[in-house]
Design a protein around this motif. Sequence first.
Motif, PDB file in Angstrom:
ATOM      1  N   GLU A 143       5.355  -2.552   1.479  1.00 54.11           N
ATOM      2  CA  GLU A 143       4.972  -2.127   2.824  1.00 54.11           C
ATOM      3  C   GLU A 143       5.355  -0.655   2.927  1.00 54.11           C
ATOM      4  N   ASP A 144       4.389   0.225   2.684  1.00 54.90           N
ATOM      5  CA  ASP A 144       4.660   1.666   2.605  1.00 54.90           C
ATOM      6  C   ASP A 144       3.496   2.433   3.197  1.00 54.90           C
ATOM      7  N   PRO A 145       3.614   2.824   4.481  1.00 59.11           N
ATOM      8  CA  PRO A 145       4.689   2.550   5.411  1.00 59.11           C
ATOM      9  C   PRO A 145       4.547   1.154   6.016  1.00 59.11           C
ATOM     10  N   ILE A 146       5.564   0.721   6.708  1.00 58.86           N
ATOM     11  CA  ILE A 146       5.515  -0.570   7.389  1.00 58.86           C
ATOM     12  C   ILE A 146       4.510  -0.478   8.531  1.00 58.86           C
ATOM     13  N   GLY A 147       3.692  -1.522   8.665  1.00 65.83           N
ATOM     14  CA  GLY A 147       2.703  -1.567   9.737  1.00 65.83           C
ATOM     15  C   GLY A 147       1.368  -0.982   9.314  1.00 65.83           C
ATOM     16  N   PRO A 148       0.423  -0.948  10.243  1.00 68.08           N
ATOM     17  CA  PRO A 148      -0.909  -0.430   9.932  1.00 68.08           C
ATOM     18  C   PRO A 148      -0.863   1.033   9.494  1.00 68.08           C
ATOM     19  N   SER A 149      -1.662   1.348   8.484  1.00 67.01           N
ATOM     20  CA  SER A 149      -1.758   2.724   7.989  1.00 67.01           C
ATOM     21  C   SER A 149      -3.081   2.875   7.247  1.00 67.01           C
ATOM     22  N   VAL A 150      -3.332   4.078   6.778  1.00 65.29           N
ATOM     23  CA  VAL A 150      -4.538   4.317   5.992  1.00 65.29           C
ATOM     24  C   VAL A 150      -4.518   3.486   4.707  1.00 65.29           C
ATOM     25  N   PHE A 151      -3.324   3.182   4.196  1.00 64.35           N
ATOM     26  CA  PHE A 151      -3.193   2.380   2.982  1.00 64.35           C
ATOM     27  C   PHE A 151      -3.262   0.882   3.260  1.00 64.35           C
ATOM     28  N   ASP A 152      -3.026   0.485   4.504  1.00 63.60           N
ATOM     29  CA  ASP A 152      -2.927  -0.931   4.879  1.00 63.60           C
ATOM     30  C   ASP A 152      -3.382  -1.093   6.331  1.00 63.60           C
ATOM     31  N   PRO A 153      -4.700  -1.027   6.591  1.00 63.36           N
ATOM     32  CA  PRO A 153      -5.201  -1.063   7.969  1.00 63.36           C
ATOM     33  C   PRO A 153      -4.722  -2.259   8.786  1.00 63.36           C
ATOM     34  N   ASP A 154      -4.517  -3.416   8.149  1.00 64.45           N
ATOM     35  CA  ASP A 154      -4.076  -4.607   8.878  1.00 64.45           C
ATOM     36  C   ASP A 154      -2.562  -4.657   9.051  1.00 64.45           C
ATOM     37  N   GLY A 155      -1.830  -3.830   8.317  1.00 62.97           N
ATOM     38  CA  GLY A 155      -0.377  -3.769   8.459  1.00 62.97           C
ATOM     39  C   GLY A 155       0.360  -4.981   7.935  1.00 62.97           C
ATOM     40  N   VAL A 156      -0.215  -5.683   6.960  1.00 57.06           N
ATOM     41  CA  VAL A 156       0.421  -6.901   6.439  1.00 57.06           C
ATOM     42  C   VAL A 156       1.111  -6.680   5.096  1.00 57.06           C
ATOM     43  N   GLY A 157       0.989  -5.504   4.537  1.00 57.98           N
ATOM     44  CA  GLY A 157       1.603  -5.219   3.243  1.00 57.98           C
ATOM     45  C   GLY A 157       0.702  -5.623   2.091  1.00 57.98           C
ATOM     46  N   HIS A 158       1.162  -5.299   0.908  1.00 60.73           N
ATOM     47  CA  HIS A 158       0.429  -5.570  -0.336  1.00 60.73           C
ATOM     48  C   HIS A 158       1.264  -6.561  -1.141  1.00 60.73           C
ATOM     49  N   ARG A 159       0.822  -7.825  -1.181  1.00 64.26           N
ATOM     50  CA  ARG A 159       1.620  -8.887  -1.812  1.00 64.26           C
ATOM     51  C   ARG A 159       1.003  -9.316  -3.133  1.00 64.26           C
ATOM     52  N   GLY A 160       1.868  -9.409  -4.161  1.00 59.58           N
ATOM     53  CA  GLY A 160       1.435  -9.838  -5.486  1.00 59.58           C
ATOM     54  C   GLY A 160       1.017  -8.658  -6.337  1.00 59.58           C
ATOM     55  N   HIS A 161       1.050  -8.858  -7.648  1.00 56.42           N
ATOM     56  CA  HIS A 161       0.779  -7.759  -8.586  1.00 56.42           C
ATOM     57  C   HIS A 161      -0.597  -7.127  -8.403  1.00 56.42           C
ATOM     58  N   GLU A 162      -1.619  -7.916  -8.131  1.00 54.92           N
ATOM     59  CA  GLU A 162      -2.961  -7.367  -7.974  1.00 54.92           C
ATOM     60  C   GLU A 162      -3.030  -6.442  -6.761  1.00 54.92           C
ATOM     61  N   ALA A 163      -2.472  -6.877  -5.657  1.00 53.28           N
ATOM     62  CA  ALA A 163      -2.491  -6.059  -4.440  1.00 53.28           C
ATOM     63  C   ALA A 163      -1.603  -4.827  -4.596  1.00 53.28           C
ATOM     64  N   ILE A 164      -0.468  -4.978  -5.265  1.00 55.11           N
ATOM     65  CA  ILE A 164       0.430  -3.842  -5.485  1.00 55.11           C
ATOM     66  C   ILE A 164      -0.238  -2.828  -6.409  1.00 55.11           C
ATOM     67  N   ALA A 165      -0.964  -3.306  -7.411  1.00 59.63           N
ATOM     68  CA  ALA A 165      -1.714  -2.413  -8.299  1.00 59.63           C
ATOM     69  C   ALA A 165      -2.779  -1.651  -7.511  1.00 59.63           C
ATOM     70  N   ALA A 166      -3.447  -2.325  -6.581  1.00 63.30           N
ATOM     71  CA  ALA A 166      -4.463  -1.663  -5.748  1.00 63.30           C
ATOM     72  C   ALA A 166      -3.807  -0.611  -4.852  1.00 63.30           C
ATOM     73  N   PHE A 167      -2.609  -0.899  -4.355  1.00 63.38           N
ATOM     74  CA  PHE A 167      -1.866   0.099  -3.570  1.00 63.38           C
ATOM     75  C   PHE A 167      -1.588   1.335  -4.430  1.00 63.38           C
ATOM     76  N   TRP A 168      -1.153   1.122  -5.663  1.00 62.11           N
ATOM     77  CA  TRP A 168      -0.908   2.251  -6.575  1.00 62.11           C
ATOM     78  C   TRP A 168      -2.172   3.112  -6.690  1.00 62.11           C
ATOM     79  N   ASP A 169      -3.298   2.450  -6.929  1.00 60.52           N
ATOM     80  CA  ASP A 169      -4.551   3.169  -7.117  1.00 60.52           C
ATOM     81  C   ASP A 169      -4.950   3.984  -5.885  1.00 60.52           C
ATOM     82  N   LYS A 170      -4.619   3.471  -4.708  1.00 63.18           N
ATOM     83  CA  LYS A 170      -5.002   4.127  -3.459  1.00 63.18           C
ATOM     84  C   LYS A 170      -3.986   5.188  -3.026  1.00 63.18           C
ATOM     85  N   ALA A 171      -2.703   4.902  -3.179  1.00 60.24           N
ATOM     86  CA  ALA A 171      -1.671   5.760  -2.594  1.00 60.24           C
ATOM     87  C   ALA A 171      -0.947   6.661  -3.593  1.00 60.24           C
ATOM     88  N   ILE A 172      -0.806   6.219  -4.830  1.00 61.03           N
ATOM     89  CA  ILE A 172      -0.006   6.964  -5.797  1.00 61.03           C
ATOM     90  C   ILE A 172      -0.871   7.717  -6.800  1.00 61.03           C
TER      91      ILE A 172
END
Length: 139
Positions: free
Chosen positions: A40-69
């Motif tokens: 959850e980076d940042p916590i809550g809704p953001s450009v990386f997580d519009p629904d604000g629910v976080g990125h759970r599991g390796h697949e979702a965390i990998a997608a976060f990397w691709d989008k944010a890092i």
Amino acid sequence: MTRATTEHPARIAGRASQAAVRARDKRAWLELFAADGIVEDPIGPSVFDPDGVGHRGHEAIAAFWDKAIAPTESIEFIFGDSFACGNEVAFTGLIRTRLGGHIVDAEGVFTYRVDEAGKIAALRAFWETERAMETMREQ
């Protein structure tokens, strides 16, 4: 700098996470997370997580990397201290991101919770998008 004299499992995992990001090593970073870990980076809704629910599991965390890092030029962790309690640690300070010829500083509190195996169960970042954007400057 951290004042602790002993290594805490969450502090070790947090530092390993930061090192993998600095090294731009997606695979090493993903391997630090528990199978059902959450980012959850940042916590809550953001450009990386519009629904604000976080990125759970390796697949979702990998997608976060691709989008944010992955799109960044570099990410630097400038933490003044850390506080370990139970199976968690909180780092205080800022994360400096270089992207598109600009620098942005996100000040906040960055927490890591580990499971019994020392894997990251939760990475949560308390920072405010608007405050970070106010720091944007050219490199």
